[in-house]
Design a protein around this motif. Structure first.
Motif, short mmCIF file in Angstrom:
data_model
loop_
_atom_site.label_atom_id
_atom_site.label_comp_id
_atom_site.label_asym_id
_atom_site.label_seq_id
_atom_site.Cartn_x
_atom_site.Cartn_y
_atom_site.Cartn_z
N VAL A 1 25.63 17.76 25.24
CA VAL A 1 25.53 17.50 26.80
C VAL A 1 25.29 16.21 27.23
N ALA A 2 24.42 15.66 26.30
CA ALA A 2 24.27 14.17 26.59
C ALA A 2 25.53 13.31 26.73
N LYS A 3 26.72 13.80 25.83
CA LYS A 3 27.89 12.92 25.95
C LYS A 3 28.67 12.81 27.32
N LEU A 4 28.13 14.12 27.95
CA LEU A 4 28.94 14.20 29.44
C LEU A 4 28.20 12.92 30.51
N GLU A 5 27.00 12.43 30.03
CA GLU A 5 26.54 11.14 30.91
C GLU A 5 27.35 10.04 30.99
N ARG A 6 28.38 9.99 30.09
CA ARG A 6 28.86 8.76 30.02
C ARG A 6 30.14 8.57 31.17
N TYR A 7 30.20 9.83 31.58
CA TYR A 7 31.13 9.97 32.90
C TYR A 7 30.72 9.31 34.19
N PHE A 8 29.52 9.12 34.35
CA PHE A 8 28.72 8.61 35.34
C PHE A 8 27.95 7.37 35.36
N THR A 9 28.30 6.71 36.48
CA THR A 9 27.71 5.28 36.66
C THR A 9 26.18 5.58 36.71
N PHE B 1 30.51 6.97 41.74
CA PHE B 1 29.83 7.97 41.18
C PHE B 1 30.18 8.19 39.72
N PHE B 2 31.55 7.99 39.57
CA PHE B 2 31.89 8.15 38.13
C PHE B 2 32.32 6.75 37.35
N ALA B 3 31.98 6.66 36.17
CA ALA B 3 32.15 5.55 35.31
C ALA B 3 33.94 5.47 35.36
N ALA B 4 34.32 4.15 35.13
CA ALA B 4 35.68 3.98 35.09
C ALA B 4 36.23 4.22 33.51
N ALA B 5 37.38 5.00 33.76
CA ALA B 5 37.87 5.70 32.42
C ALA B 5 38.07 4.61 31.35
N GLU B 6 38.44 3.49 31.72
CA GLU B 6 38.47 2.28 30.67
C GLU B 6 37.21 2.26 29.87
N ALA B 7 36.10 2.13 30.85
CA ALA B 7 34.56 1.78 30.24
C ALA B 7 34.22 2.67 29.13
N VAL B 8 34.81 3.99 29.36
CA VAL B 8 34.37 4.93 28.42
C VAL B 8 35.49 5.09 27.34
N GLY B 9 36.45 4.43 27.37
CA GLY B 9 37.51 4.53 26.29
C GLY B 9 38.35 5.79 26.56
N LEU B 10 38.45 6.22 27.57
CA LEU B 10 39.30 7.42 27.73
C LEU B 10 40.57 7.11 28.20
N ALA B 11 41.54 7.64 27.58
CA ALA B 11 43.16 7.54 28.00
C ALA B 11 43.55 8.51 28.86
N GLU B 12 43.64 8.57 30.03
CA GLU B 12 44.09 9.58 31.00
C GLU B 12 45.58 9.10 31.60
N ASN B 13 46.09 10.46 31.48
CA ASN B 13 47.51 10.49 31.88
C ASN B 13 47.38 10.97 33.60
N ASN B 14 47.31 9.92 34.27
CA ASN B 14 46.89 10.25 35.82
C ASN B 14 48.01 10.97 36.43
N LYS B 15 49.49 10.81 36.15
CA LYS B 15 50.38 11.58 36.56
C LYS B 15 50.22 12.94 36.18
N SER B 16 50.03 13.40 35.20
CA SER B 16 49.80 14.72 34.86
C SER B 16 48.72 15.43 35.68
N GLU B 17 47.37 14.61 35.58
CA GLU B 17 46.32 15.22 36.31
C GLU B 17 46.78 15.26 37.90
N GLU B 18 47.21 14.30 38.34
CA GLU B 18 47.57 14.49 39.77
C GLU B 18 48.41 15.75 40.09
N ASP B 19 49.42 15.93 39.20
CA ASP B 19 50.03 17.30 39.21
C ASP B 19 49.42 18.64 38.98
N ASP B 20 48.25 18.49 38.22
CA ASP B 20 47.62 19.46 38.00
C ASP B 20 46.41 19.87 39.37
#
Length: 191
Positions: A25-33, A109-128
């Motif tokens: 659960v503590a790992k979820l904290e990285r998503y928030f500034t 409210f959310f940390a930048a995806a680059e700051a937490v080292g996450l690669a997101e496919n924005n196009k597929s998430e926008e489609d979802d």
């Protein structure tokens, strides 16, 4: 900081289980500034068929995260739930960023995806994230009690039913739960 409140039904919550849940659960904290100061409500149940069910609910100011998983291995169930919660956070973040691109206080409210080292496919998430309303209905809410609303819901073959509660004179919803029982949601204008 996200603190865990862990409750077990038909199982003793041992220190290794508690540590594993708190670590994940503590790992979820990285998503928030600004890490929200909140509690994660964790319920663990075991059944006679040796399957366990883990539920995690994290209520926050602008967002409630909730996921549940049934699995023979409680540790694997926790891992699967954390994956689900991460997807919920990313999906919500994408909606916020798309909706409020110009100067919105929620945007940071959310940390930048680059700051937490996450690669997101924005196009597929926008489609979802696209929400297509394919049907709209209008109807009058009839005054009735919750038992009558459940009967109406079952008669219509729906999984929920909106009605005007005869006792409270407010709008209420009955719904069928995953365990086959029924739930009631009541509105309160005083909150």
């Amino acid at each position: 900081m996200i603190r865990c409140e862990i409750r077990g039904e038909n199982i003793e919550v041992t220190q290794p289980i508690r540590s594993h849940i708190e670590e994940k659960v503590a790992k979820l904290e990285r998503y928030f500034t600004n890490v929200p100061n909140t509690h994660a409500h964790v319920n663990i149940k075991t059944y006679s068929n040796k399957k366990g069910k883990v539920e995690i609910t994290i209520p926050m100011k602008d967002l409630t995260l909730r996921a549940e998983e049934k699995h023979e291995d409680l540790y694997a169930a926790v891992d699967l739930i954390i994956d689900k919660l991460e997807r919920q956070i990313r999906k919500h973040k994408t909606k916020i960023n798309r909706k409020f691109r110009e100067k919105n206080p929620e945007a940071d409210f959310f940390a930048a995806a680059e700051a937490v080292g996450l690669a997101e496919n924005n196009k597929s998430e926008e489609d979802d994230d696209s929400i297509d309303i394919v049907r709209s209905k209008k109807f009058q809410l009839k005054p009735m009690d919750s038992e009558e609303a459940v009967l109406q819901m079952n008669m219509l073959g729906h999984s929920f039913f909106v009605f005007n509660d005869r006792e409270t004179d407010g709008t209420s919803i009955v719904y069928k739960r995953n365990d086959g029982k029924y739930g009631l949601i009541e509105t309160d204008e005083n909150l």
